[in-house]
Design an enzyme around this catalytic site. Structure first.
Site, PDB file in Angstrom:
ATOM      1  N   HIS A  19       0.807  -1.227   0.000  1.00 33.03           N
ATOM      2  CA  HIS A  19       0.000   0.000   0.000  1.00 33.03           C
ATOM      3  C   HIS A  19       0.839   1.276   0.000  1.00 33.03           C
ATOM      4  O   HIS A  19       0.300   2.359  -0.226  1.00 33.03           O
ATOM      5  CB  HIS A  19      -0.951   0.027   1.195  1.00 33.03           C
ATOM      6  CG  HIS A  19      -1.997  -1.040   1.161  1.00 33.03           C
ATOM      7  ND1 HIS A  19      -2.878  -1.172   0.110  1.00 33.03           N
ATOM      8  CD2 HIS A  19      -2.285  -2.044   2.025  1.00 33.03           C
ATOM      9  CE1 HIS A  19      -3.680  -2.203   0.339  1.00 33.03           C
ATOM     10  NE2 HIS A  19      -3.338  -2.752   1.490  1.00 33.03           N
TER      11      HIS A  19
ATOM     12  N   ASP B 192      -2.461 -10.395  -2.844  1.00 30.29           N
ATOM     13  CA  ASP B 192      -3.098 -10.002  -1.584  1.00 30.29           C
ATOM     14  C   ASP B 192      -4.577  -9.672  -1.850  1.00 30.29           C
ATOM     15  O   ASP B 192      -4.935  -9.266  -2.965  1.00 30.29           O
ATOM     16  CB  ASP B 192      -2.370  -8.773  -1.029  1.00 30.29           C
ATOM     17  CG  ASP B 192      -2.868  -8.328   0.341  1.00 30.29           C
ATOM     18  OD1 ASP B 192      -2.184  -8.655   1.328  1.00 30.29           O
ATOM     19  OD2 ASP B 192      -3.927  -7.661   0.418  1.00 30.29           O
TER      20      ASP B 192
ATOM     21  N   HIS C 203      -6.174  -7.141  -0.932  1.00 29.50           N
ATOM     22  CA  HIS C 203      -6.362  -5.704  -1.175  1.00 29.50           C
ATOM     23  C   HIS C 203      -5.572  -5.248  -2.397  1.00 29.50           C
ATOM     24  O   HIS C 203      -4.502  -5.791  -2.708  1.00 29.50           O
ATOM     25  CB  HIS C 203      -5.907  -4.904   0.046  1.00 29.50           C
ATOM     26  CG  HIS C 203      -6.625  -5.246   1.311  1.00 29.50           C
ATOM     27  ND1 HIS C 203      -6.162  -6.195   2.198  1.00 29.50           N
ATOM     28  CD2 HIS C 203      -7.794  -4.774   1.828  1.00 29.50           C
ATOM     29  CE1 HIS C 203      -7.002  -6.290   3.221  1.00 29.50           C
ATOM     30  NE2 HIS C 203      -8.012  -5.445   3.023  1.00 29.50           N
TER      31      HIS C 203
ATOM     32  N   ASP D 181      -4.666 -12.979   2.876  1.00 30.69           N
ATOM     33  CA  ASP D 181      -5.938 -12.501   3.419  1.00 30.69           C
ATOM     34  C   ASP D 181      -7.092 -12.769   2.460  1.00 30.69           C
ATOM     35  O   ASP D 181      -8.233 -12.365   2.723  1.00 30.69           O
ATOM     36  CB  ASP D 181      -5.880 -11.012   3.811  1.00 30.69           C
ATOM     37  CG  ASP D 181      -5.142 -10.139   2.819  1.00 30.69           C
ATOM     38  OD1 ASP D 181      -4.744 -10.653   1.748  1.00 30.69           O
ATOM     39  OD2 ASP D 181      -4.977  -8.933   3.096  1.00 30.69           O
TER      40      ASP D 181
HETATM   41  C1  OKP Z   1      -3.281  -4.317   4.443  1.00 32.85           C
HETATM   42  B1  OKP Z   1      -2.835  -5.457   3.487  1.00 32.85           B
HETATM   43  C2  OKP Z   1     -10.777  -3.094   8.595  1.00 32.85           C
HETATM   44  C3  OKP Z   1     -10.303  -1.976   7.688  1.00 32.85           C
HETATM   45  C4  OKP Z   1      -9.032  -2.372   7.056  1.00 32.85           C
HETATM   46  C5  OKP Z   1      -6.884  -1.502   6.314  1.00 32.85           C
HETATM   47  C6  OKP Z   1      -6.589  -2.726   5.545  1.00 32.85           C
HETATM   48  C7  OKP Z   1      -5.116  -2.850   5.252  1.00 32.85           C
HETATM   49  C8  OKP Z   1      -4.755  -4.135   4.589  1.00 32.85           C
HETATM   50  N1  OKP Z   1     -11.900  -2.691   9.384  1.00 32.85           N
HETATM   51  N2  OKP Z   1      -8.282  -1.271   6.612  1.00 32.85           N
HETATM   52  O1  OKP Z   1      -3.215  -5.257   2.159  1.00 32.85           O
HETATM   53  O2  OKP Z   1      -3.268  -6.759   3.893  1.00 32.85           O
HETATM   54 ZN    ZN Z   2      -4.341  -7.190   2.282  1.00 32.10          ZN
HETATM   55 MG    MG Z   3      -3.930  -7.637  -4.585  1.00 27.14          MG
END
Ligand code: OKP
Ligand code: ZN
Ligand code: MG
Length: 348
Positions: free
Chosen positions: A164, A200, A202, A289
């Site tokens: 990120h 990932d 995200h 994740d």
């Molecule tokens: C980091 B990585 C949860 C909100 C989550 C941040 C997520 C960061 C993910 N209530 N906000 O990409 O695993």
């Molecule tokens: Zn993530």
């Molecule tokens: Mg990704």
């Protein structure tokens, strides 16, 4: 058994990052991104005798500053001391940003600089964050060096994660973009083209932004629809790259409940794009994740699916560095992450 098993790079300095707070749902909760994540993965690497475990070498700030701006790096180095010097009672949390119509100049005050250098408020900073983030980049760079020196692949057990982080922004638990630093290191060592594949849950917004106008580093991310989930403001499928980089960014987005049978179609699209690109090295931003029981995500991958993922990545036949990113079901994170490595090495 493989005569040259995959090496893991790990630094105990990750534990210097042990913030007590994450702003979530209006509460300061125990952070999801916590030290036990890395320790659980390390325990699984040992338990499965995946391969040798190495401590990182020190690479200094130069390879970090190939990706991050010097002023951002300097901000991170003194952030916690500046916060303490300002007499703040808790952990350093950004709480103000330059909204539309406001000015993007760097304020003197630490509250102002926290906002200037971040894009989200869940990522608190306290003592040791700088040391852990530096160690995490060194872990990634040591894995890169192993691969540049002839290993087929290496596992950078990075913590904190990186994908990120933009050139001058922290957020989403990330400070230095380890995957981007690795890709740039390959480029600086004469590798002509590098692909970064982010699996990932995200969107890898920092990685995308860092290479958005470049054709020498292909960035691909599979992730939860940002219309519904973090990072909310980047990661849509119409983001294709710009200028020279047009056509060298690919986002593949999925809705809640996505199982491996669907997700793996996107993986296939990504792998086919990488095959056309013909990179000289591959960086996998590895978050687990996507797991069905992850507490903050909404895909439905099962533990055995990570073996299949590893097998497919191995078929690309590329020198490969894995950088550890997310994964918050600590009970399963070791099995899932190491399954990718074991799948890569042929286990099914
Ligand atoms: C980091 B990585 C949860 C909100 C989550 C941040 C997520 C960061 C993910 N209530 N906000 O990409 O695993
Ligand atoms: Zn993530
Ligand atoms: Mg990704």
């Amino acid at each position: 058994k493989d005569p040259r098993p995959m090496k893991t790079v790990f630094s105990p300095l990750h534990s210097r990052r042990h913030v007590r707070t994450e702003l979530d749902g209006g509460l300061l909760i125990e952070p999801h991104e916590k030290p036990s994540r890395a320790e659980t993965i390390l325990a699984r690497v040992k338990d499965q005798a995946l391969g040798e475990i190495l401590e990182p070498e020190e690479f200094g700030l130069a390879p970090i500053q190939r990706v991050h701006t010097p002023d951002y790096v300097a901000f991170l180095e003194t952030c916690w001391q500046d916060w303490l010097a300002a007499g703040k009672p808790g952990e350093a949390i950004p709480a103000v940003w330059a909204g539309r119509g406001m000015r993007h100049r760097i304020p003197k005050d630490i509250d102002g600089r926290l906002g200037y250098y971040s894009f989200a408020a869940e990522t608190s900073i306290s003592e040791g964050t700088w040391e852990a983030a530096r160690a995490s980049a060194n872990v990634a760079l040591t894995a890169q060096k192993l691969v540049a020196d002839g290993e087929r692949a290496a596992f950078a057990l990075c913590r904190p994660p990186g994908h990120h982080a933009h050139a001058d922004l922290f957020g989403g638990y990330c400070f230095f973009n380890n995957a981007a630093i690795v890709a740039q290191a390959f480029r600086d060592q004469g590798y002509g083209k590098v692909a970064i594949l982010d699996v990932d849950f995200h969107h890898g917004n920092g990685t995308q932004a860092i290479f958005y106008d470049r054709a020498d580093v292909l960035t691909i991310s599979l992730h939860g629809d940002p219309d519904l989930v973090f990072p909310h403001f980047l990661g849509f499928e119409d983001e294709l790259g710009e200028g020279t980089g047009e056509g060298y960014n690919l986002n593949i987005v999925y809705p809640p409940g996505t199982p491996y049978s669907t997700w793996s179609q996107g993986l296939e699209t990504a792998c086919e794009r990488i095959e056309v690109f013909k990179p000289d090295a591959l960086v996998v931003a590895l978050g687990v994740d996507t797991f069905e029981h992850d507490p903050i995500s909404f895909f439905k991958l099962a533990s055995e699916d990570y073996l299949s993922l590893g097998q497919r990545l191995a078929q690309l036949g590329l020198p490969t560095v894995f950088t550890m990113e997310g994964g918050y079901d600590v009970d399963a994170i070791g099995v899932n992450a190491v399954n990718v490595m074991q799948g890569f090495e042929g286990k099914s």
